[in-house]
Design a protein around this motif. Structure first.
Motif, PDB file in Angstrom:
ATOM      1  N   GLY A 127      -3.091  14.825  -1.049  1.00  0.00           N
ATOM      2  CA  GLY A 127      -2.543  15.040   0.283  1.00  0.00           C
ATOM      3  C   GLY A 127      -1.214  15.767   0.243  1.00  0.00           C
ATOM      4  O   GLY A 127      -0.533  15.791  -0.781  1.00  0.00           O
ATOM      5  N   PHE A 128      -0.846  16.379   1.365  1.00  0.00           N
ATOM      6  CA  PHE A 128       0.413  17.109   1.503  1.00  0.00           C
ATOM      7  C   PHE A 128       1.169  16.506   2.680  1.00  0.00           C
ATOM      8  O   PHE A 128       0.791  16.695   3.834  1.00  0.00           O
ATOM      9  CB  PHE A 128       0.138  18.601   1.711  1.00  0.00           C
ATOM     10  N   VAL A 129       2.215  15.779   2.381  1.00  0.00           N
ATOM     11  CA  VAL A 129       2.893  14.938   3.365  1.00  0.00           C
ATOM     12  C   VAL A 129       3.869  15.712   4.236  1.00  0.00           C
ATOM     13  O   VAL A 129       4.016  15.444   5.427  1.00  0.00           O
ATOM     14  CB  VAL A 129       3.630  13.782   2.649  1.00  0.00           C
ATOM     15  N   GLY A 130       4.574  16.676   3.631  1.00  0.00           N
ATOM     16  CA  GLY A 130       5.623  17.358   4.375  1.00  0.00           C
ATOM     17  C   GLY A 130       6.889  16.534   4.420  1.00  0.00           C
ATOM     18  O   GLY A 130       7.022  15.501   3.756  1.00  0.00           O
ATOM     19  N   THR A 131       7.840  16.975   5.224  1.00  0.00           N
ATOM     20  CA  THR A 131       9.134  16.283   5.299  1.00  0.00           C
ATOM     21  C   THR A 131       9.119  15.085   6.238  1.00  0.00           C
ATOM     22  O   THR A 131      10.003  14.234   6.165  1.00  0.00           O
ATOM     23  CB  THR A 131      10.227  17.266   5.764  1.00  0.00           C
ATOM     24  N   ASN A 132       8.106  14.999   7.114  1.00  0.00           N
ATOM     25  CA  ASN A 132       8.049  13.888   8.072  1.00  0.00           C
ATOM     26  C   ASN A 132       7.369  12.665   7.451  1.00  0.00           C
ATOM     27  O   ASN A 132       6.350  12.178   7.925  1.00  0.00           O
ATOM     28  CB  ASN A 132       7.294  14.310   9.335  1.00  0.00           C
ATOM     29  N   VAL A 133       7.959  12.187   6.370  1.00  0.00           N
ATOM     30  CA  VAL A 133       7.347  11.090   5.613  1.00  0.00           C
ATOM     31  C   VAL A 133       7.256   9.824   6.451  1.00  0.00           C
ATOM     32  O   VAL A 133       6.181   9.218   6.586  1.00  0.00           O
ATOM     33  CB  VAL A 133       8.142  10.817   4.318  1.00  0.00           C
ATOM     34  N   MET A 134       8.362   9.407   7.024  1.00  0.00           N
ATOM     35  CA  MET A 134       8.375   8.151   7.772  1.00  0.00           C
ATOM     36  C   MET A 134       7.607   8.262   9.085  1.00  0.00           C
ATOM     37  O   MET A 134       6.978   7.299   9.544  1.00  0.00           O
ATOM     38  CB  MET A 134       9.819   7.720   8.054  1.00  0.00           C
ATOM     39  N   GLU A 135       7.648   9.449   9.699  1.00  0.00           N
ATOM     40  CA  GLU A 135       6.919   9.645  10.952  1.00  0.00           C
ATOM     41  C   GLU A 135       5.403   9.522  10.744  1.00  0.00           C
ATOM     42  O   GLU A 135       4.667   9.201  11.679  1.00  0.00           O
ATOM     43  CB  GLU A 135       7.234  11.019  11.534  1.00  0.00           C
ATOM     44  N   ASN A 136       4.948   9.768   9.511  1.00  0.00           N
ATOM     45  CA  ASN A 136       3.518   9.716   9.211  1.00  0.00           C
ATOM     46  C   ASN A 136       3.112   8.448   8.467  1.00  0.00           C
ATOM     47  O   ASN A 136       2.043   8.399   7.859  1.00  0.00           O
ATOM     48  CB  ASN A 136       3.128  10.936   8.366  1.00  0.00           C
ATOM     49  N   ARG A 137       3.924   7.407   8.549  1.00  0.00           N
ATOM     50  CA  ARG A 137       3.634   6.175   7.812  1.00  0.00           C
ATOM     51  C   ARG A 137       2.298   5.569   8.242  1.00  0.00           C
ATOM     52  O   ARG A 137       1.614   4.933   7.445  1.00  0.00           O
ATOM     53  CB  ARG A 137       4.754   5.160   7.995  1.00  0.00           C
ATOM     54  N   GLY A 138       1.890   5.782   9.500  1.00  0.00           N
ATOM     55  CA  GLY A 138       0.601   5.268   9.955  1.00  0.00           C
ATOM     56  C   GLY A 138      -0.560   5.896   9.206  1.00  0.00           C
ATOM     57  O   GLY A 138      -1.581   5.242   8.962  1.00  0.00           O
ATOM     58  N   ASN A 139      -0.416   7.177   8.832  1.00  0.00           N
ATOM     59  CA  ASN A 139      -1.450   7.856   8.052  1.00  0.00           C
ATOM     60  C   ASN A 139      -1.616   7.208   6.685  1.00  0.00           C
ATOM     61  O   ASN A 139      -2.736   7.035   6.185  1.00  0.00           O
ATOM     62  CB  ASN A 139      -1.113   9.335   7.876  1.00  0.00           C
ATOM     63  N   PHE A 140      -0.473   6.855   6.060  1.00  0.00           N
ATOM     64  CA  PHE A 140      -0.533   6.187   4.758  1.00  0.00           C
ATOM     65  C   PHE A 140      -1.224   4.836   4.877  1.00  0.00           C
ATOM     66  O   PHE A 140      -2.009   4.448   4.010  1.00  0.00           O
ATOM     67  CB  PHE A 140       0.881   5.998   4.194  1.00  0.00           C
ATOM     68  N   PHE A 141      -0.915   4.119   5.952  1.00  0.00           N
ATOM     69  CA  PHE A 141      -1.524   2.809   6.154  1.00  0.00           C
ATOM     70  C   PHE A 141      -3.041   2.949   6.303  1.00  0.00           C
ATOM     71  O   PHE A 141      -3.808   2.193   5.692  1.00  0.00           O
ATOM     72  CB  PHE A 141      -0.937   2.143   7.400  1.00  0.00           C
ATOM     73  N   ASN A 142      -3.477   3.927   7.099  1.00  0.00           N
ATOM     74  CA  ASN A 142      -4.921   4.154   7.268  1.00  0.00           C
ATOM     75  C   ASN A 142      -5.589   4.475   5.932  1.00  0.00           C
ATOM     76  O   ASN A 142      -6.638   3.917   5.595  1.00  0.00           O
ATOM     77  CB  ASN A 142      -5.168   5.319   8.237  1.00  0.00           C
ATOM     78  N   LEU A 143      -4.984   5.387   5.176  1.00  0.00           N
ATOM     79  CA  LEU A 143      -5.545   5.799   3.897  1.00  0.00           C
ATOM     80  C   LEU A 143      -5.562   4.627   2.911  1.00  0.00           C
ATOM     81  O   LEU A 143      -6.517   4.447   2.150  1.00  0.00           O
ATOM     82  CB  LEU A 143      -4.710   6.949   3.335  1.00  0.00           C
ATOM     83  N   ASN A 144      -4.511   3.840   2.955  1.00  0.00           N
ATOM     84  CA  ASN A 144      -4.410   2.688   2.066  1.00  0.00           C
ATOM     85  C   ASN A 144      -5.490   1.654   2.363  1.00  0.00           C
ATOM     86  O   ASN A 144      -6.183   1.163   1.458  1.00  0.00           O
ATOM     87  CB  ASN A 144      -3.030   2.054   2.210  1.00  0.00           C
ATOM     88  N   GLN A 145      -5.654   1.329   3.642  1.00  0.00           N
ATOM     89  CA  GLN A 145      -6.582   0.269   4.030  1.00  0.00           C
ATOM     90  C   GLN A 145      -8.038   0.707   3.924  1.00  0.00           C
ATOM     91  O   GLN A 145      -8.900  -0.073   3.503  1.00  0.00           O
ATOM     92  CB  GLN A 145      -6.289  -0.194   5.465  1.00  0.00           C
ATOM     93  N   LYS A 146      -8.328   1.933   4.329  1.00  0.00           N
ATOM     94  CA  LYS A 146      -9.716   2.400   4.387  1.00  0.00           C
ATOM     95  C   LYS A 146     -10.244   2.931   3.056  1.00  0.00           C
ATOM     96  O   LYS A 146     -11.454   2.855   2.804  1.00  0.00           O
ATOM     97  CB  LYS A 146      -9.855   3.488   5.457  1.00  0.00           C
ATOM     98  N   ILE A 147      -9.358   3.474   2.212  1.00  0.00           N
ATOM     99  CA  ILE A 147      -9.810   4.103   0.976  1.00  0.00           C
ATOM    100  C   ILE A 147      -9.219   3.430  -0.270  1.00  0.00           C
ATOM    101  O   ILE A 147      -9.962   2.920  -1.117  1.00  0.00           O
ATOM    102  CB  ILE A 147      -9.474   5.610   0.952  1.00  0.00           C
ATOM    103  N   TYR A 148      -7.905   3.411  -0.386  1.00  0.00           N
ATOM    104  CA  TYR A 148      -7.295   2.947  -1.635  1.00  0.00           C
ATOM    105  C   TYR A 148      -7.660   1.499  -1.955  1.00  0.00           C
ATOM    106  O   TYR A 148      -8.012   1.182  -3.101  1.00  0.00           O
ATOM    107  CB  TYR A 148      -5.777   3.109  -1.587  1.00  0.00           C
ATOM    108  N   ASN A 149      -7.582   0.622  -0.991  1.00  0.00           N
ATOM    109  CA  ASN A 149      -7.867  -0.792  -1.257  1.00  0.00           C
ATOM    110  C   ASN A 149      -9.299  -1.022  -1.732  1.00  0.00           C
ATOM    111  O   ASN A 149      -9.570  -1.988  -2.436  1.00  0.00           O
ATOM    112  CB  ASN A 149      -7.601  -1.640  -0.008  1.00  0.00           C
TER     113      ASN A 149
END
Length: 233
Positions: free
Chosen positions: A63-85
């Motif tokens: 993935g390519f996060v860009g500078t808006n890391v904290m603004e996109n924290r919901g995306n990380f949560f989705n990816l974490n819960q649906k895929i990584y876990n």
């Protein structure tokens, strides 16, 4: 008692793995290749704690996060819960997020927020580079999607152990042509349905290949013993 437990695990584990992979609903046993032999993470890019990160010999969600890391924290949560876990137990599976240098503290904060609900975080990687290098690296994959002005995108791609970009290309189960090069982390449905299936398929590919190679080695070992016996008669 110990022997019984070992026998139970040997019986149950293969069934559990089979059930996990057999639930994929994609129309193919193999995930199509979008592009081959792509660029690996440049060796001079650094992760958190200055570790070197590579996609070679790993199944990678890139993935390519860009500078808006904290603004996109919901995306990380989705990816974490649906895929990584679901797949963190596979040692050859990882998530690699590319971030412009200077955002290391923000990335560490994301890791700190995910750790309590995830536990094992060794497969989560953030790697940092200069903006112009990130754009060049992204462009090398020749994707239809583009990075925004912050060098980010909500889409992630699947890269296999040979650094081939994998996705959907060709006819789907309904016989319609489809092309899917990436998965939208904003959409929990996209991750839960299509990406979950596609990761299952690529993991199954490598498990089947490993089993085939193991069987081939066993056959070669058996044939070698047979030849030695016959030679010594």
């Amino acid at each position: 008692m110990k022997n019984k437990l070992v026998l139970i695990l040997l019986f149950v584990l293969p069934i559990a793995i089979y059930l996990l992979f057999s639930t994929a609903t994609h129309n193919s046993l193999f995930l199509p290749t979008i592009s081959k032999a792509n660029a690996d993470i440049p060796s001079h890019w650094q992760g958190l704690n200055q570790e070197k990160i590579s996609m070679k010999d790993k199944i990678t969600v890139l993935g390519f996060v860009g500078t808006n890391v904290m603004e996109n924290r919901g995306n990380f949560f989705n990816l974490n819960q649906k895929i990584y876990n679901k797949y963190k137990g596979f040692k050859d599976f990882q998530m690699v997020m590319v971030v412009p240098a200077g955002n290391e503290p923000k990335a560490q904060q994301i890791m700190d927020e995910l750790a309590p609900i995830t536990g094992e975080m060794t497969g989560w990687k953030f790697v940092f580079a200069a903006p112009e290098e990130i754009q060049t690296f992204y462009d090398s994959y020749k994707l239809v999607g583009k990075l925004d002005t912050n060098l980010g995108t909500p889409d992630v791609i699947i890269v296999d152990k040979e650094i081939n970009h994998r996705g959907r290309k060709g006819k789907n189960k309904k016989g319609k042509e489809e092309y899917k090069e990436s998965y939208n982390t904003i959409s929990a449905a996209d991750l839960h349905n299509e990406m979950t299936d596609d990761v299952k398929i690529i993991l199954r590919e490598y498990r089947l290949a490993l089993k085939k190679n193991n069987n081939a080695r066993k056959d070669a070992f058996r044939d070698n013993i047979k030849q030695n016996i016959e030679r010594n008669k």
